[in-house]
Design an enzyme around this catalytic site. Structure first.
Site, PDB file in Angstrom:
ATOM      1  N   THR A 188      36.303  14.673 -27.761  1.00  7.80           N
ATOM      2  CA  THR A 188      35.031  15.204 -27.263  1.00  7.80           C
ATOM      3  C   THR A 188      34.181  13.994 -26.895  1.00  7.80           C
ATOM      4  O   THR A 188      34.404  12.898 -27.418  1.00  7.80           O
ATOM      5  CB  THR A 188      34.308  16.024 -28.333  1.00  7.80           C
ATOM      6  N   GLU A 334      37.635  21.765 -27.799  1.00  7.76           N
ATOM      7  CA  GLU A 334      38.298  22.320 -28.989  1.00  7.76           C
ATOM      8  C   GLU A 334      39.045  23.624 -28.705  1.00  7.76           C
ATOM      9  O   GLU A 334      39.772  24.134 -29.539  1.00  7.76           O
ATOM     10  CB  GLU A 334      37.252  22.592 -30.084  1.00  7.76           C
ATOM     11  N   LYS A 443      12.409  24.413 -31.859  1.00 10.15           N
ATOM     12  CA  LYS A 443      11.965  25.245 -32.977  1.00 10.15           C
ATOM     13  C   LYS A 443      10.456  25.153 -33.094  1.00 10.15           C
ATOM     14  O   LYS A 443       9.920  24.201 -33.623  1.00 10.15           O
ATOM     15  CB  LYS A 443      12.670  24.807 -34.262  1.00 10.15           C
ATOM     16  N   TRP A 448      12.612  30.271 -32.146  1.00 12.56           N
ATOM     17  CA  TRP A 448      13.418  29.445 -31.267  1.00 12.56           C
ATOM     18  C   TRP A 448      13.051  29.651 -29.797  1.00 12.56           C
ATOM     19  O   TRP A 448      12.835  30.769 -29.353  1.00 12.56           O
ATOM     20  CB  TRP A 448      14.906  29.792 -31.435  1.00 12.56           C
TER      21      TRP A 448
HETATM   22  P1  ADP Z   1      31.767  17.458 -23.854  1.00 10.05           P
HETATM   23  O1  ADP Z   1      30.747  17.440 -24.960  1.00 10.05           O
HETATM   24  O2  ADP Z   1      32.792  16.402 -23.911  1.00 10.05           O
HETATM   25  O3  ADP Z   1      31.220  17.752 -22.503  1.00 10.05           O
HETATM   26  P2  ADP Z   1      33.058  20.022 -23.860  1.00 10.05           P
HETATM   27  O4  ADP Z   1      33.528  20.104 -22.489  1.00 10.05           O
HETATM   28  O5  ADP Z   1      33.980  20.405 -24.929  1.00 10.05           O
HETATM   29  O6  ADP Z   1      32.671  18.622 -24.261  1.00 10.05           O
HETATM   30  O7  ADP Z   1      31.704  20.808 -23.966  1.00 10.05           O
HETATM   31  C1  ADP Z   1      31.676  22.102 -24.462  1.00 10.05           C
HETATM   32  C2  ADP Z   1      30.288  22.643 -24.385  1.00 10.05           C
HETATM   33  O8  ADP Z   1      29.865  22.737 -23.020  1.00 10.05           O
HETATM   34  C3  ADP Z   1      30.170  24.063 -24.889  1.00 10.05           C
HETATM   35  O9  ADP Z   1      30.077  24.105 -26.286  1.00 10.05           O
HETATM   36  C4  ADP Z   1      28.915  24.537 -24.194  1.00 10.05           C
HETATM   37  O10 ADP Z   1      27.757  24.119 -24.870  1.00 10.05           O
HETATM   38  C5  ADP Z   1      28.971  23.825 -22.869  1.00 10.05           C
HETATM   39  N1  ADP Z   1      29.482  24.743 -21.858  1.00 10.05           N
HETATM   40  C6  ADP Z   1      30.755  24.914 -21.466  1.00 10.05           C
HETATM   41  N2  ADP Z   1      30.835  25.842 -20.501  1.00 10.05           N
HETATM   42  C7  ADP Z   1      29.579  26.285 -20.272  1.00 10.05           C
HETATM   43  C8  ADP Z   1      28.997  27.255 -19.396  1.00 10.05           C
HETATM   44  N3  ADP Z   1      29.737  27.952 -18.553  1.00 10.05           N
HETATM   45  N4  ADP Z   1      27.660  27.422 -19.438  1.00 10.05           N
HETATM   46  C9  ADP Z   1      26.898  26.711 -20.285  1.00 10.05           C
HETATM   47  N5  ADP Z   1      27.382  25.791 -21.134  1.00 10.05           N
HETATM   48  C10 ADP Z   1      28.701  25.582 -21.139  1.00 10.05           C
END
Ligand code: ADP
Length: 545
Positions: A188, A334, A443, A448
């Site tokens: 990540t 993940e 917050k 929220w």
């Molecule tokens: P990185 O932190 O490396 O960019 P990821 O690709 O695993 O890692 O990021 C996942 C996160 O991206 C999700 O938990 C979410 O918060 C955000 N995310 C993924 N797809 C969407 C979406 N379609 N709309 C909004 N947020 C998204």
């Protein structure tokens, strides 16, 4: 009584074997960092992956050892995907846009034994040359670099990809591995701490690829030509290097140049029918198309977007002006990454195009193989009423059960769920909408406020190019929202005028207390708003009044 059916392990090597046997006519095109195009086919990829597997043996790479790549979406990278995992080693894709400290950290955390680096990315290697893991035995350079980009002086042998595979046999006996064995490792981006490694298995990868092909997910067919714009170092390009050959689709690997002109010409020249990328890619493509009124798509492709939310206005313009449909997907490293897509089902089959376009802002519903639960602060399931929100947890065949090299992590619950860190609402149709990242919600007075909602509304203002909402300290309410705006070129918007966008759209107490205009906003290595950095930059900001 047991069923009387054959059992075969779900292995990545079986995907390429299938494509090479049954989809010999599917075309593969690859653009390298110098803009040169190479053409190939699944039988050729299979032959070169076999040569590479022999080459890996020669380097002394053994099963379960990690092989790192610093590479773009190119043919050699595709060959690595199959040769490394297929032979039982673990493919570790490294994001070259991470900070050198992070690249060094993850190479060491993974204990990589070999590193394949695109010649154009040698400068990235140079920056970490003195911090490479002691486990490293060889560096292999892919493609031809710029003449000045010679490999840095390293204590391990450096050879070229062609040298490594030259003369090797094009046949290889892919081992019958345990399907649960590790196949790939992806970190990540670590924008909130150290990067964490997600270790995929052959089984999870094959099941994820099968799910991705389904009609309500990517709907991939042998007749498709698939262009993964999302990088192969970012969650395995959302699994497309596996699902496209599984479906028998052709592949267009665009290399590092992902500007609208390059992409549009690939769409047209290569007959791309399906592509996937993050919002910044599609937004830039739309802006370019709008500035070039004579440009169209001869055959409008289907696009998938995910990673962050895409403004509905972009989806709408693509559909109405260019006939291009955009599917909204949600996922995470993940989760391999597919968690949900927003495609119609019985309950909204009859909705008008207008209604569904508005709905497409939501992140969708899960498909067979993954499921979610959403719990409030007290650990109780929230009502599916589109209003209550809580943190989403997921479970499924391609969801991580832990992080590589970390005994325990708070993300995994004792009863087998993974905390996503995403705060969502769920509507009566079971469709999720991300309200915020748990760490980014504001917050205010115990309630929220969704930073994402406020950002999306701000983007509706015609002068706003980019918007971010972050919390700043408030003596009475704890936190209040501050809106940061990058104006469009040549625009000098008025703060009060921007704030008027919120009238009647959100509760009065949600409206940001202040607007600050900035030239740019910090982005993460995966192109997302880097809230942690903004919060640091604006710490101590005093709100007016
Ligand atoms: P990185 O932190 O490396 O960019 P990821 O690709 O695993 O890692 O990021 C996942 C996160 O991206 C999700 O938990 C979410 O918060 C955000 N995310 C993924 N797809 C969407 C979406 N379609 N709309 C909004 N947020 C998204």
């Amino acid at each position: 009584m047991q069923g009387l059916m054959q059992e075969h392990p779900l292995l990545i090597s079986s995907i390429l074997r299938h494509a090479a046997r049954h989809h010999q006519g599917a075309r593969i095109a690859s653009v390298d960092a110098n803009g040169r195009m190479t053409r190939s086919s699944y039988p050729e990829v299979a032959a070169r992956a076999a040569q590479l597997a022999h080459g890996l043996h020669r380097l002394g790479v053994r099963r379960t050892e990690r092989v790192a790549t610093l590479a773009w979406n190119t043919l050699p990278h595709l060959e690595l995907y199959y040769a490394v995992s297929g032979s039982g080693a673990v493919l570790h894709t490294v994001n070259p846009r991470l900070f050198p400290e992070q690249v060094a950290f993850i190479l060491n955390d993974a204990q990589d034994v070999a590193l394949f680096v695109d010649a154009s990315l040698l400068p990235v290697l140079e920056k970490v040359a003195d911090r490479l893991p002691a486990s490293l035995r060889a560096v292999v350079v892919l493609g031809e670099g710029h003449p000045e980009a010679a490999p840095p002086a390293l204590s391990v042998p450096v050879l070229s990809y062609d040298q490594l595979i030259a003369g090797e046999s094009t046949g290889y006996d892919w081992p019958l591995l345990d399907e649960r064995s590790a196949s790939a490792l992806c970190y990540t981006s670590g924008t909130t701490g150290e990067p964490k490694g997600v270790l995929y298995s052959h089984r999870s990868t094959v099941l994820h690829a099968m799910a991705a092909i389904q009609p309500d997910v990517f709907a991939l067919r042998a007749l498709d030509t698939v262009m993964p714009v999302v990088p192969m170092f970012h969650v395995n390009a959302w699994g497309l290097p596996y699902s496209a050959p599984m479906a028998g689709s052709g592949l267009v690997l665009p290399g590092p140049k992902l500007d609208p002109v390059s992409l549009h010409s690939l769409f047209e020249a290569e007959g791309v029918t399906f592509s996937a990328g993050v919002p910044t890619i599609w937004t830039a493509l739309l802006q370019w198309l709008e500035a070039e009124p004579h440009r169209r798509f001869a055959h409008p492709p289907r696009l998938v977007v995910g990673g962050t939310a895409l403004p509905v206005a972009v989806t709408e313009a693509f559909l109405k002006e260019y006939g291009v449909s955009i599917l909204h997907a949600w996922g995470m490293t993940e989760i391999s990454p597919l968690g949900s897509t927003n495609s119609r089902k019985a309950e909204n089959a009859h909705w008008s195009q207008e209604e569904f376009l508005h709905y497409s802002r939501k992140q969708g519903r899960p498909h067979f193989g993954v499921d979610y639960r959403v719990l409030d602060d007290a650990g109780q399931p929230i009502a599916h009423d589109d209003r209550a929100f809580g943190e989403m947890q997921v479970q499924g065949h391609w969801v991580a059960s832990g992080y590589f090299n970390r005994a325990h992590d708070h993300a995994f619950t004792p009863d087998g769920w993974m905390r996503t860190g995403d705060v969502v609402t769920v509507d009566p149709l079971g469709c999720i909408e991300i309200v915020d990242r748990a760490k980014d919600v504001i917050k205010s007075g115990g309630e929220w406020i969704s930073s994402i909602t406020l950002e999306n509304l701000a983007l509706r203002h015609p002068d706003v190019a980019l918007a971010a909402v972050i919390p700043v300290h408030h003596p009475k309410w704890d936190e209040r929202p501050l809106l940061l705006v990058v104006p469009k070129p040549g625009c000098t918007p008025d703060a009060q005028d921007i704030l008027r966008i919120y009238d009647g759209q959100v509760a009065k107490w949600w409206v940001p207390d202040a607007v600050e205009f900035v030239e740019s906003l910090p982005l993460t290595a995966t192109g997302k708003l880097w809230k942690a950095e903004m919060k640091k930059q604006w710490r101590g900001y005093s709100l007016p009044g």
